[in-house]
Design a protein around this motif. Structure first.
Motif, PDB file in Angstrom:
ATOM      1  N   SER A   3     -27.592 -12.500 -50.718  1.00  0.00           N
ATOM      2  CA  SER A   3     -27.968 -13.821 -49.664  1.00  0.00           C
ATOM      3  C   SER A   3     -28.147 -13.220 -48.533  1.00  0.00           C
ATOM      4  N   ARG A   4     -28.742 -13.890 -47.576  1.00  0.00           N
ATOM      5  CA  ARG A   4     -29.183 -13.661 -46.279  1.00  0.00           C
ATOM      6  C   ARG A   4     -27.995 -13.122 -45.442  1.00  0.00           C
ATOM      7  N   LYS A   5     -26.772 -13.943 -45.640  1.00  0.00           N
ATOM      8  CA  LYS A   5     -25.650 -13.613 -45.019  1.00  0.00           C
ATOM      9  C   LYS A   5     -25.205 -12.185 -45.227  1.00  0.00           C
ATOM     10  N   SER A   6     -24.996 -12.007 -46.532  1.00  0.00           N
ATOM     11  CA  SER A   6     -24.395 -10.823 -46.781  1.00  0.00           C
ATOM     12  C   SER A   6     -25.125  -9.356 -46.297  1.00  0.00           C
ATOM     13  N   THR A   7     -26.504  -9.692 -46.408  1.00  0.00           N
ATOM     14  CA  THR A   7     -27.421  -8.683 -45.898  1.00  0.00           C
ATOM     15  C   THR A   7     -27.283  -8.254 -44.564  1.00  0.00           C
ATOM     16  N   THR A  11     -25.658  -5.323 -42.674  1.00  0.00           N
ATOM     17  CA  THR A  11     -26.354  -4.715 -41.714  1.00  0.00           C
ATOM     18  C   THR A  11     -25.668  -4.541 -40.338  1.00  0.00           C
ATOM     19  N   ALA A  12     -24.743  -5.367 -39.923  1.00  0.00           N
ATOM     20  CA  ALA A  12     -24.108  -5.322 -39.007  1.00  0.00           C
ATOM     21  C   ALA A  12     -22.840  -4.357 -39.089  1.00  0.00           C
ATOM     22  N   ALA A  13     -22.348  -4.132 -40.519  1.00  0.00           N
ATOM     23  CA  ALA A  13     -21.178  -3.226 -40.656  1.00  0.00           C
ATOM     24  C   ALA A  13     -22.094  -1.787 -40.399  1.00  0.00           C
ATOM     25  N   GLU A  14     -23.088  -1.511 -40.820  1.00  0.00           N
ATOM     26  CA  GLU A  14     -23.600  -0.220 -40.785  1.00  0.00           C
ATOM     27  C   GLU A  14     -23.827   0.042 -39.376  1.00  0.00           C
ATOM     28  N   ALA A  15     -24.501  -0.835 -38.607  1.00  0.00           N
ATOM     29  CA  ALA A  15     -24.719  -0.649 -37.269  1.00  0.00           C
ATOM     30  C   ALA A  15     -23.202  -0.254 -36.382  1.00  0.00           C
ATOM     31  N   TRP A  16     -22.394  -1.019 -36.787  1.00  0.00           N
ATOM     32  CA  TRP A  16     -21.132  -0.729 -36.158  1.00  0.00           C
ATOM     33  C   TRP A  16     -20.573   0.543 -36.535  1.00  0.00           C
ATOM     34  N   ASP A  17     -20.733   1.042 -37.715  1.00  0.00           N
ATOM     35  CA  ASP A  17     -20.286   2.335 -38.202  1.00  0.00           C
ATOM     36  C   ASP A  17     -21.179   3.447 -37.494  1.00  0.00           C
ATOM     37  N   TYR A  18     -22.189   3.168 -37.254  1.00  0.00           N
ATOM     38  CA  TYR A  18     -23.184   4.239 -36.752  1.00  0.00           C
ATOM     39  C   TYR A  18     -22.768   4.131 -35.290  1.00  0.00           C
ATOM     40  N   LEU A  19     -22.740   3.173 -34.491  1.00  0.00           N
ATOM     41  CA  LEU A  19     -22.171   3.087 -33.293  1.00  0.00           C
ATOM     42  C   LEU A  19     -20.885   3.955 -32.804  1.00  0.00           C
ATOM     43  N   SER A  20     -19.920   3.581 -33.721  1.00  0.00           N
ATOM     44  CA  SER A  20     -18.646   4.034 -33.643  1.00  0.00           C
ATOM     45  C   SER A  20     -18.721   5.833 -33.806  1.00  0.00           C
ATOM     46  N   SER A  21     -19.294   6.177 -34.844  1.00  0.00           N
ATOM     47  CA  SER A  21     -19.563   7.592 -35.009  1.00  0.00           C
ATOM     48  C   SER A  21     -20.531   8.259 -33.707  1.00  0.00           C
ATOM     49  N   ALA A  22     -21.288   7.468 -32.997  1.00  0.00           N
ATOM     50  CA  ALA A  22     -21.943   7.867 -31.921  1.00  0.00           C
ATOM     51  C   ALA A  22     -21.084   7.946 -30.849  1.00  0.00           C
ATOM     52  N   ALA A 110     -24.374  -1.767 -26.712  1.00  0.00           N
ATOM     53  CA  ALA A 110     -24.424  -1.946 -28.142  1.00  0.00           C
ATOM     54  C   ALA A 110     -23.509  -2.636 -28.728  1.00  0.00           C
ATOM     55  N   ALA A 111     -22.191  -2.413 -28.547  1.00  0.00           N
ATOM     56  CA  ALA A 111     -21.145  -3.021 -29.027  1.00  0.00           C
ATOM     57  C   ALA A 111     -21.094  -4.491 -28.731  1.00  0.00           C
ATOM     58  N   ASP A 112     -21.416  -4.991 -27.537  1.00  0.00           N
ATOM     59  CA  ASP A 112     -21.572  -6.169 -27.061  1.00  0.00           C
ATOM     60  C   ASP A 112     -22.709  -6.993 -27.889  1.00  0.00           C
ATOM     61  N   ALA A 113     -23.887  -6.132 -27.995  1.00  0.00           N
ATOM     62  CA  ALA A 113     -24.878  -6.858 -28.580  1.00  0.00           C
ATOM     63  C   ALA A 113     -24.394  -7.146 -30.129  1.00  0.00           C
ATOM     64  N   LEU A 114     -23.730  -6.188 -30.787  1.00  0.00           N
ATOM     65  CA  LEU A 114     -23.547  -6.461 -32.230  1.00  0.00           C
ATOM     66  C   LEU A 114     -22.501  -7.498 -32.207  1.00  0.00           C
ATOM     67  N   ALA A 115     -21.523  -7.741 -31.284  1.00  0.00           N
ATOM     68  CA  ALA A 115     -20.491  -8.756 -31.212  1.00  0.00           C
ATOM     69  C   ALA A 115     -21.013  -9.994 -30.896  1.00  0.00           C
ATOM     70  N   GLY A 116     -22.335 -10.191 -30.561  1.00  0.00           N
ATOM     71  CA  GLY A 116     -22.982 -11.462 -30.069  1.00  0.00           C
ATOM     72  C   GLY A 116     -22.854 -11.799 -28.589  1.00  0.00           C
ATOM     73  N   ARG A 117     -22.446 -10.897 -27.845  1.00  0.00           N
ATOM     74  CA  ARG A 117     -22.135 -11.398 -26.291  1.00  0.00           C
ATOM     75  C   ARG A 117     -23.565 -10.829 -25.815  1.00  0.00           C
ATOM     76  N   LYS A 118     -23.950 -11.822 -24.990  1.00  0.00           N
ATOM     77  CA  LYS A 118     -25.055 -11.624 -24.095  1.00  0.00           C
ATOM     78  C   LYS A 118     -25.053 -11.077 -22.765  1.00  0.00           C
ATOM     79  N   PRO A 119     -25.752 -10.104 -22.342  1.00  0.00           N
ATOM     80  CA  PRO A 119     -25.419  -9.355 -21.107  1.00  0.00           C
ATOM     81  C   PRO A 119     -25.309 -10.578 -19.898  1.00  0.00           C
ATOM     82  N   GLY A 120     -24.657 -10.046 -18.815  1.00  0.00           N
ATOM     83  CA  GLY A 120     -24.361 -10.896 -17.558  1.00  0.00           C
ATOM     84  C   GLY A 120     -25.868 -10.952 -16.933  1.00  0.00           C
TER      85      GLY A 120
END
Length: 172
Positions: A3-7, A11-22, A110-120
């Motif tokens: 489903s679209r939601k699982s994709t 994708t968000a989990a992969e991005a989070w893993d990439y961000l954490s390792s970076a 990037a973490a804020d963007a992944l969490a859905g928070r908009k910049p001030g």
């Protein structure tokens, strides 16, 4: 199939893993660079101190007076080496701090963007633009007021010049 939601979640989990390792590798890189700089500076200081002590050894063979001069010179060289190593360490540290700060800022954004928070909102920019607009408006109003006053004065002078003064005559 998926489903679209699982994709999207995947994708968000992969991005989070990439961000954490970076973020982790950025911290490790900064620590490694600091250690490398300190090691390099220490090696350079030891090398210069070794040269100074060799000169002191040579001078002691030539006599007590030369040994005293060499000792003074070795102290000077050791002091210079220490100052140079401190400067190199300071410069490398400043560069690494700037790079590390930029990496942290980007990682947090990037973490804020992944969490859905908009910049001030950029309040400083908004306030600056409004103050600039107010200053330009005040200047335009003052200029328009002065022009209107000059125009009124010119009209009054023109009317005074063209006015015919009728003076009554008595008599004849």
């Amino acid at each position: 199939m998926f489903s679209r939601k699982s994709t999207a979640e995947r994708t968000a989990a992969e991005a989070w893993d990439y961000l954490s390792s970076a973020m982790a590798s950025a911290g490790e890189s900064a620590r490694d660079a600091g250690r490398t700089t300190a090691d390099f500076a220490g090696a350079k200081a030891a090398e210069l101190a070794g040269k100074a002590s060799k000169q002191a050894g040579k001078a002691s063979r030539h006599g007590h007076e030369l040994a005293g001069r060499a000792s003074k010179r070795s102290h000077k060289l050791a002091g210079r080496a220490s100052k140079r190593s401190q400067k190199l360490t300071g410069k490398a540290g400043a560069r690494m701090n700037a790079v590390t700060d930029e990496a942290w800022i980007r990682a947090h954004r990037a973490a804020d963007a992944l969490a859905g928070r908009k910049p001030g909102l950029p309040w400083g920019l908004i306030l600056g633009a409004s103050l600039l607009g107010a200053a330009l408006g005040w200047t335009a109003a003052a200029t328009a007021r002065a022009a209107a006053e000059r125009r009124a004065e010119n009209e009054q002078l023109e009317m005074a010049e063209t006015a015919i003064v009728a003076t009554p005559t008595y008599g004849s």
